[in-house]
Design a protein around this motif. Structure first.
Motif, mmCIF file in Angstrom:
data_model
loop_
_atom_site.group_PDB
_atom_site.id
_atom_site.type_symbol
_atom_site.label_atom_id
_atom_site.label_comp_id
_atom_site.label_asym_id
_atom_site.label_seq_id
_atom_site.Cartn_x
_atom_site.Cartn_y
_atom_site.Cartn_z
ATOM 1 N N THR A 114 0.801 -1.214 0.000
ATOM 2 C CA THR A 114 0.000 0.000 0.000
ATOM 3 C C THR A 114 0.840 1.273 0.000
ATOM 4 O O THR A 114 0.336 2.349 0.280
ATOM 5 N N SER A 115 2.121 1.168 -0.339
ATOM 6 C CA SER A 115 2.947 2.361 -0.482
ATOM 7 C C SER A 115 2.960 2.873 -1.918
ATOM 8 O O SER A 115 3.602 3.880 -2.214
ATOM 9 N N ILE A 116 2.253 2.207 -2.802
ATOM 10 C CA ILE A 116 2.062 2.675 -4.167
ATOM 11 C C ILE A 116 0.636 2.332 -4.580
ATOM 12 O O ILE A 116 0.115 1.276 -4.212
ATOM 13 N N LEU A 117 -0.005 3.238 -5.310
ATOM 14 C CA LEU A 117 -1.424 3.074 -5.616
ATOM 15 C C LEU A 117 -1.721 3.528 -7.032
ATOM 16 O O LEU A 117 -1.410 4.658 -7.408
ATOM 17 N N SER A 118 -2.314 2.646 -7.815
ATOM 18 C CA SER A 118 -2.867 3.012 -9.119
ATOM 19 C C SER A 118 -4.316 3.400 -8.894
ATOM 20 O O SER A 118 -5.163 2.550 -8.632
ATOM 21 N N ALA A 119 -4.616 4.687 -8.960
ATOM 22 C CA ALA A 119 -5.918 5.205 -8.551
ATOM 23 C C ALA A 119 -6.984 4.935 -9.603
ATOM 24 O O ALA A 119 -6.788 5.185 -10.799
ATOM 25 N N MET A 120 -8.120 4.425 -9.142
ATOM 26 C CA MET A 120 -9.246 4.134 -10.022
ATOM 27 C C MET A 120 -9.765 5.409 -10.674
ATOM 28 O O MET A 120 -9.915 6.442 -10.012
ATOM 29 N N VAL A 127 2.766 7.385 -5.219
ATOM 30 C CA VAL A 127 3.748 6.632 -4.458
ATOM 31 C C VAL A 127 4.135 7.443 -3.223
ATOM 32 O O VAL A 127 4.178 8.676 -3.259
ATOM 33 N N THR A 128 4.375 6.761 -2.115
ATOM 34 C CA THR A 128 4.721 7.440 -0.869
ATOM 35 C C THR A 128 6.228 7.690 -0.798
ATOM 36 O O THR A 128 7.032 6.992 -1.413
ATOM 37 N N LEU A 137 3.402 11.682 -7.643
ATOM 38 C CA LEU A 137 2.428 11.112 -8.570
ATOM 39 C C LEU A 137 2.867 11.283 -10.010
ATOM 40 O O LEU A 137 3.742 12.103 -10.324
ATOM 41 N N THR A 138 2.266 10.496 -10.878
ATOM 42 C CA THR A 138 2.446 10.610 -12.317
ATOM 43 C C THR A 138 1.088 10.605 -12.998
ATOM 44 O O THR A 138 0.188 9.853 -12.597
ATOM 45 N N ASP A 139 0.958 11.423 -14.048
ATOM 46 C CA ASP A 139 -0.256 11.462 -14.864
ATOM 47 C C ASP A 139 -0.006 10.937 -16.267
ATOM 48 O O ASP A 139 -0.917 10.964 -17.111
ATOM 49 N N LYS A 143 6.193 8.497 -16.938
ATOM 50 C CA LYS A 143 7.263 9.224 -17.625
ATOM 51 C C LYS A 143 7.777 10.379 -16.782
ATOM 52 O O LYS A 143 8.980 10.652 -16.746
ATOM 53 N N ASN A 144 6.874 11.092 -16.123
ATOM 54 C CA ASN A 144 7.244 12.234 -15.303
ATOM 55 C C ASN A 144 6.560 12.126 -13.940
ATOM 56 O O ASN A 144 5.402 11.721 -13.851
ATOM 57 N N TRP A 145 7.306 12.511 -12.897
ATOM 58 C CA TRP A 145 6.805 12.443 -11.525
ATOM 59 C C TRP A 145 6.997 13.788 -10.848
ATOM 60 O O TRP A 145 7.986 14.491 -11.107
ATOM 61 N N PHE A 146 6.062 14.140 -9.997
ATOM 62 C CA PHE A 146 6.205 15.380 -9.246
ATOM 63 C C PHE A 146 5.504 15.235 -7.903
ATOM 64 O O PHE A 146 4.593 14.412 -7.733
ATOM 65 N N ALA A 147 5.955 16.047 -6.940
ATOM 66 C CA ALA A 147 5.354 16.025 -5.610
ATOM 67 C C ALA A 147 3.921 16.517 -5.703
ATOM 68 O O ALA A 147 3.624 17.492 -6.388
ATOM 69 N N ASP A 148 3.014 15.812 -5.030
ATOM 70 C CA ASP A 148 1.617 16.239 -4.977
ATOM 71 C C ASP A 148 1.546 17.484 -4.086
ATOM 72 O O ASP A 148 1.727 17.413 -2.873
ATOM 73 N N ALA A 149 1.274 18.629 -4.717
ATOM 74 C CA ALA A 149 1.263 19.906 -3.992
ATOM 75 C C ALA A 149 -0.131 20.339 -3.570
ATOM 76 O O ALA A 149 -0.285 21.422 -2.992
ATOM 77 N N LYS A 150 -1.140 19.528 -3.840
ATOM 78 C CA LYS A 150 -2.518 19.922 -3.536
ATOM 79 C C LYS A 150 -2.871 19.504 -2.107
ATOM 80 O O LYS A 150 -3.384 18.404 -1.873
ATOM 81 N N TRP A 151 -2.549 20.385 -1.155
ATOM 82 C CA TRP A 151 -2.824 20.168 0.255
ATOM 83 C C TRP A 151 -3.508 21.410 0.815
ATOM 84 O O TRP A 151 -3.240 22.533 0.379
ATOM 85 N N ASP A 152 -4.364 21.202 1.778
ATOM 86 C CA ASP A 152 -4.952 22.354 2.457
ATOM 87 C C ASP A 152 -3.844 23.198 3.088
ATOM 88 O O ASP A 152 -2.814 22.676 3.531
#
Length: 338
Positions: A114-120, A127-128, A137-139, A143-152
Motif C-alpha cells: 500500500t505504499s504505491i497506488l494506481s488510482a481508479m 507513491v509514498t 504522482l504521475t499522470d 514518464k514524469n513524476w512530481f510532488a503532490d502539492a494539492k494540500w490544504d
C-alpha cells in the motif's frame, strides 16, 4: 520453479490465439475452458527477482535477482511500477524497467503493497515517500513524476507510509510524522486532514498502515499489538477481533471478495463477520505471508473464475475458493505479489 522462456510464451500464445479464433462451440470446443480474458500475475522474491505468469502454474523470469528486495508492485493499463530502493517503471510488459523516481532511502521496506497506488478512474499513480509532504504522482504512465502539492493550507504531513482508495473513489493517506490521516475526495481536491470525532473510538498508538475493503478504510498495526480496525470515514474506528499477537505484514481484500491478513509465521487470517479466523489449509507450517493478490479469468461463455495468491517465505500459494484452501504453485521465498 516451473519456468519458460518469453519466446515460448509468445509462440504458445500465438498458437492458442489461432486455435481460439478458428474454433466454434458447435465444433466441439468447450467454452467453459476457453479463456477470453487471462490475467497477469507478478511476483517478486526476497532477492529482488521478478516473475510473471498468466496461469499461476508456469513462471517467466522477467528480471533476475538483484541486491535490493522489492517494497511494492502495481500496474496500470500502460505500465508496471516496481518500487525497490527507488521506483522503476516498465512500459513493455516487464521486459525492461527504467529508473523513474529517486526516493528517500528506507531502512525497513514495509508495508509492501500500500505504499504505491494506481488510482481508479484517475489515470494516475501515487507513491509514498519521506520527502516533502510525502506523496509523489504521475499522470503520464510513469514518464514524469512530481510532488503532490494539492494540500490544504498549513498542513505538514510528511513521511506518508501508505495509501488507500475506497470503491467510491475517496483516497486516504497516513503520515508517520504527524500520526494523522489525510483525505482526498477526488482527483482535483486538496488533501485535507481528517478530524477525529471525540465521541468515537480512535486508533491506539501503533505502527498503522492503511488498506481498504470495498468502502471501508482498514488500518493495520504491523506490530500486531493492536490488530486491525475499520471505518467508513476515519473519524472513528471499530476493532476486528481474532488475530494473533504477531507482526501483521499485509491486509488486502483481493477482488473485494474477502479481507485477508498476512501474519508473521502464523499464515493467513480470513475475516468472517467481525472476527478473523485462521485459514491455512494447504499452507506450509510457519508460513509468513507478505503479499496477497486476487486475479480473475473470464471464459468464452462469460463465466468468471477467481483466484487468490499469497507471497510467503515458503513459496507462492493459490486458492480457488476465496481463501479457504491453498495449494503451492511455486517454490521460493517471496515478499510481493500483484
Amino acid at each position: 520453479m516451473k519456468k519458460r522462456t518469453l519466446l515460448h510464451t509468445l509462440v504458445v500464445g500465438a498458437m492458442f490465439s489461432v486455435a481460439f479464433q478458428s474454433c466454434k462451440k458447435e465444433n466441439g470446443i468447450d467454452n467453459e475452458k476457453i479463456i477470453k480474458k487471462p490475467y497477469g500475475l507478478y511476483a517478486t522474491d526476497i532477492d529482488g527477482q521478478l516473475l510473471h505468469s498468466t496461469d499461476g502454474e508456469e513462471y517467466d523470469v522477467l528480471l533476475p535477482a538483484e541486491s535490493y528486495p522489492a517494497r511494492a508492485l502495481t500496474y496500470s493499463a500502460a505500465a508496471i511500477y516496481w518500487l525497490k530502493g527507488n521506483l522503476h517503471v516498465s512500459r513493455d510488459n516487464g521486459q525492461n524497467f527504467n529508473p523513474a523516481l529517486t526516493l528517500q532511502p528506507v531502512a525497513t521496506p514495509t508495508p509492501w503493497q500500500t505504499s504505491i497506488l494506481s488510482a481508479m478512474d484517475q489515470n494516475r499513480v501515487y507513491v509514498t515517500d519521506q520527502r516533502d509532504r510525502g506523496i509523489y504522482l504521475t499522470d503520464d504512465d510513469g514518464k514524469n513524476w512530481f510532488a503532490d502539492a494539492k494540500w490544504d493550507e498549513g498542513l505538514i504531513a510528511g513521511n506518508i507510509n501508505s495509501l488507500a482508495q475506497l470503491m467510491n473513489g475517496t483516497m486516504f493517506a497516513r503520515s508517520e510524522t504527524t500520526d494523522s490521516i489525510y483525505r482526498k475526495d477526488n482527483k482535483d481536491d486538496n488533501w485535507s486532514m481528517v478530524v477525529p470525532d471525540a465521541t468515537k473510538t480512535q486508533l491506539p498508538d501503533g505502527q498503522f498502515f492503511l488498506s481498504r475493503y470495498n468502502n471501508e478504510l482498514i488500518a493495520t498495526d504491523r506490530t500486531g499489538k493492536n490488530g486491525v480496525f475499520h471505518t467508513s470515514d476515519a473519524t472513528g474506528w471499530t476493532a476486528y477481533t481474532g488475530l494473533p499477537k504477531r507482526a501483521l505484514y499485509t491486509t488486502i481484500a483481493p477482488l473485494d471478495e474477502v479481507l485477508l491478513v498476512g501474519t508473521d509465521s502464523f499464515g493467513v487470517y480470513r475475516l468472517q463477520g467481525n472476527q478473523f479466523v485462521p485459514s491455512n489449509n494447504g499452507l506450509t507450517d510457519y508460513s509468513s505471508v507478505y503479499g496477497i493478490a486476487g486475479k480473475e479469468v473470464i471464459y468464452k461463455n462469460n463465466i468468471r473464475k477467481t483466484f487468490i495468491f499469497l507471497a510467503t517465505n515458503k513459496g507462492l500459494f493459490r486458492s480457488e475458493d476465496v481463501g479457504n484452501n491453498w495449494v503451492k504453485v511455486n517454490d521460493g521465498s517471496y515478499i510481493g505479489v500483484h
